[in-house]
Write a protein that holds these residues in place. Structure first.
Motif, PDB file in Angstrom:
ATOM      1  N   UNK A  90       9.712   1.774 -13.615  1.00  0.00           N
ATOM      2  CA  UNK A  90       9.093   3.055 -13.285  1.00  0.00           C
ATOM      3  C   UNK A  90       7.614   3.014 -13.662  1.00  0.00           C
ATOM      4  N   UNK A  91       7.317   2.333 -14.751  1.00  0.00           N
ATOM      5  CA  UNK A  91       5.929   2.234 -15.215  1.00  0.00           C
ATOM      6  C   UNK A  91       5.050   1.471 -14.222  1.00  0.00           C
ATOM      7  N   UNK A  92       5.615   0.441 -13.580  1.00  0.00           N
ATOM      8  CA  UNK A  92       4.837  -0.325 -12.590  1.00  0.00           C
ATOM      9  C   UNK A  92       4.447   0.580 -11.435  1.00  0.00           C
ATOM     10  N   UNK A  93       5.379   1.369 -10.941  1.00  0.00           N
ATOM     11  CA  UNK A  93       5.084   2.279  -9.839  1.00  0.00           C
ATOM     12  C   UNK A  93       3.969   3.231 -10.244  1.00  0.00           C
ATOM     13  N   UNK A  94       4.068   3.796 -11.444  1.00  0.00           N
ATOM     14  CA  UNK A  94       3.036   4.718 -11.923  1.00  0.00           C
ATOM     15  C   UNK A  94       1.689   4.011 -12.066  1.00  0.00           C
ATOM     16  N   UNK A  95       1.711   2.768 -12.560  1.00  0.00           N
ATOM     17  CA  UNK A  95       0.464   2.008 -12.739  1.00  0.00           C
ATOM     18  C   UNK A  95      -0.196   1.737 -11.392  1.00  0.00           C
ATOM     19  N   UNK A  96       0.616   1.381 -10.380  1.00  0.00           N
ATOM     20  CA  UNK A  96       0.066   1.119  -9.046  1.00  0.00           C
ATOM     21  C   UNK A  96      -0.523   2.395  -8.455  1.00  0.00           C
ATOM     22  N   UNK A  97       0.167   3.520  -8.620  1.00  0.00           N
ATOM     23  CA  UNK A  97      -0.341   4.788  -8.091  1.00  0.00           C
ATOM     24  C   UNK A  97      -1.630   5.183  -8.796  1.00  0.00           C
ATOM     25  N   UNK A  98      -1.652   5.059 -10.123  1.00  0.00           N
ATOM     26  CA  UNK A  98      -2.853   5.401 -10.890  1.00  0.00           C
ATOM     27  C   UNK A  98      -4.016   4.492 -10.524  1.00  0.00           C
ATOM     28  N   UNK A  99      -3.740   3.198 -10.338  1.00  0.00           N
ATOM     29  CA  UNK A  99      -4.796   2.257  -9.977  1.00  0.00           C
ATOM     30  C   UNK A  99      -5.349   2.594  -8.604  1.00  0.00           C
ATOM     31  N   UNK A 100      -4.470   2.882  -7.657  1.00  0.00           N
ATOM     32  CA  UNK A 100      -4.896   3.211  -6.303  1.00  0.00           C
ATOM     33  C   UNK A 100      -5.752   4.477  -6.323  1.00  0.00           C
TER      34      UNK A 100
ATOM     35  N   UNK B 170       0.811  -1.228   0.000  1.00  0.00           N
ATOM     36  CA  UNK B 170       0.000   0.000   0.000  1.00  0.00           C
ATOM     37  C   UNK B 170       0.843   1.276   0.000  1.00  0.00           C
ATOM     38  N   UNK B 171       2.040   1.207   0.557  1.00  0.00           N
ATOM     39  CA  UNK B 171       2.923   2.367   0.581  1.00  0.00           C
ATOM     40  C   UNK B 171       4.060   2.214  -0.417  1.00  0.00           C
ATOM     41  N   UNK B 172       3.899   1.323  -1.387  1.00  0.00           N
ATOM     42  CA  UNK B 172       4.955   1.043  -2.356  1.00  0.00           C
ATOM     43  C   UNK B 172       5.878  -0.042  -1.823  1.00  0.00           C
ATOM     44  N   UNK B 173       6.769  -0.495  -2.657  1.00  0.00           N
ATOM     45  CA  UNK B 173       7.708  -1.531  -2.256  1.00  0.00           C
ATOM     46  C   UNK B 173       9.091  -0.916  -2.101  1.00  0.00           C
ATOM     47  N   UNK B 174       9.963  -1.609  -1.351  1.00  0.00           N
ATOM     48  CA  UNK B 174      11.326  -1.119  -1.212  1.00  0.00           C
ATOM     49  C   UNK B 174      12.299  -2.210  -1.642  1.00  0.00           C
ATOM     50  N   UNK B 175      13.577  -1.958  -1.477  1.00  0.00           N
ATOM     51  CA  UNK B 175      14.602  -2.884  -1.961  1.00  0.00           C
ATOM     52  C   UNK B 175      14.474  -4.284  -1.369  1.00  0.00           C
ATOM     53  N   UNK B 176      13.997  -4.389  -0.138  1.00  0.00           N
ATOM     54  CA  UNK B 176      13.849  -5.702   0.495  1.00  0.00           C
ATOM     55  C   UNK B 176      12.760  -6.554  -0.156  1.00  0.00           C
TER      56      UNK B 176
END
Length: 102
Positions: A69-79, A32-38
């Motif tokens: 970068x597109x995945x992050x944008x897609x998740x933000x847009x979907x949310x 929900x808050x994005x993913x990180x390196x782990x």
């Protein structure tokens, strides 16, 4: 299932362009808050290129969704669209690709 047998998850590698509304929903629920390196799983493909993915599981399948970068944008847009109760089930990948080229 017989005694002694274990359940084997089907493993699927997915590009963000192929994600449907259900898969995006699973990603947003898990991160929900994005993913990180782990959270990133790294492997080398047949061309010996490094590929980074995040894992999402359903009852019978483990999905590795390629990170970009597109995945992050897609998740933000979907949310954002989910919060607006939008009926749009398709992800507008043309818009995402155009914004990455800028």
């Amino acid at each position: 299932m017989r005694k002694g047998q274990t359940s084997v998850l089907k493993r699927v590698i997915v590009d963000y362009k192929k994600l449907d509304k259900n898969m995006l929903n699973l990603l947003v629920e898990k991160f929900p808050d994005g993913y990180d390196d782990d959270d990133i799983v790294t492997y080398r493909n047949a061309n010996n290129e490094v590929v980074e993915c995040v894992e999402v599981r359903t009852e019978d399948t483990a999905y590795l969704v390629k990170v970009s970068k597109r995945l992050v944008m897609a998740m933000e847009d979907f949310d954002d669209s989910d919060n607006d109760d939008s009926e749009d089930s398709d992800l507008d990948t043309d818009e995402l690709e155009a914004s990455e080229e800028e």
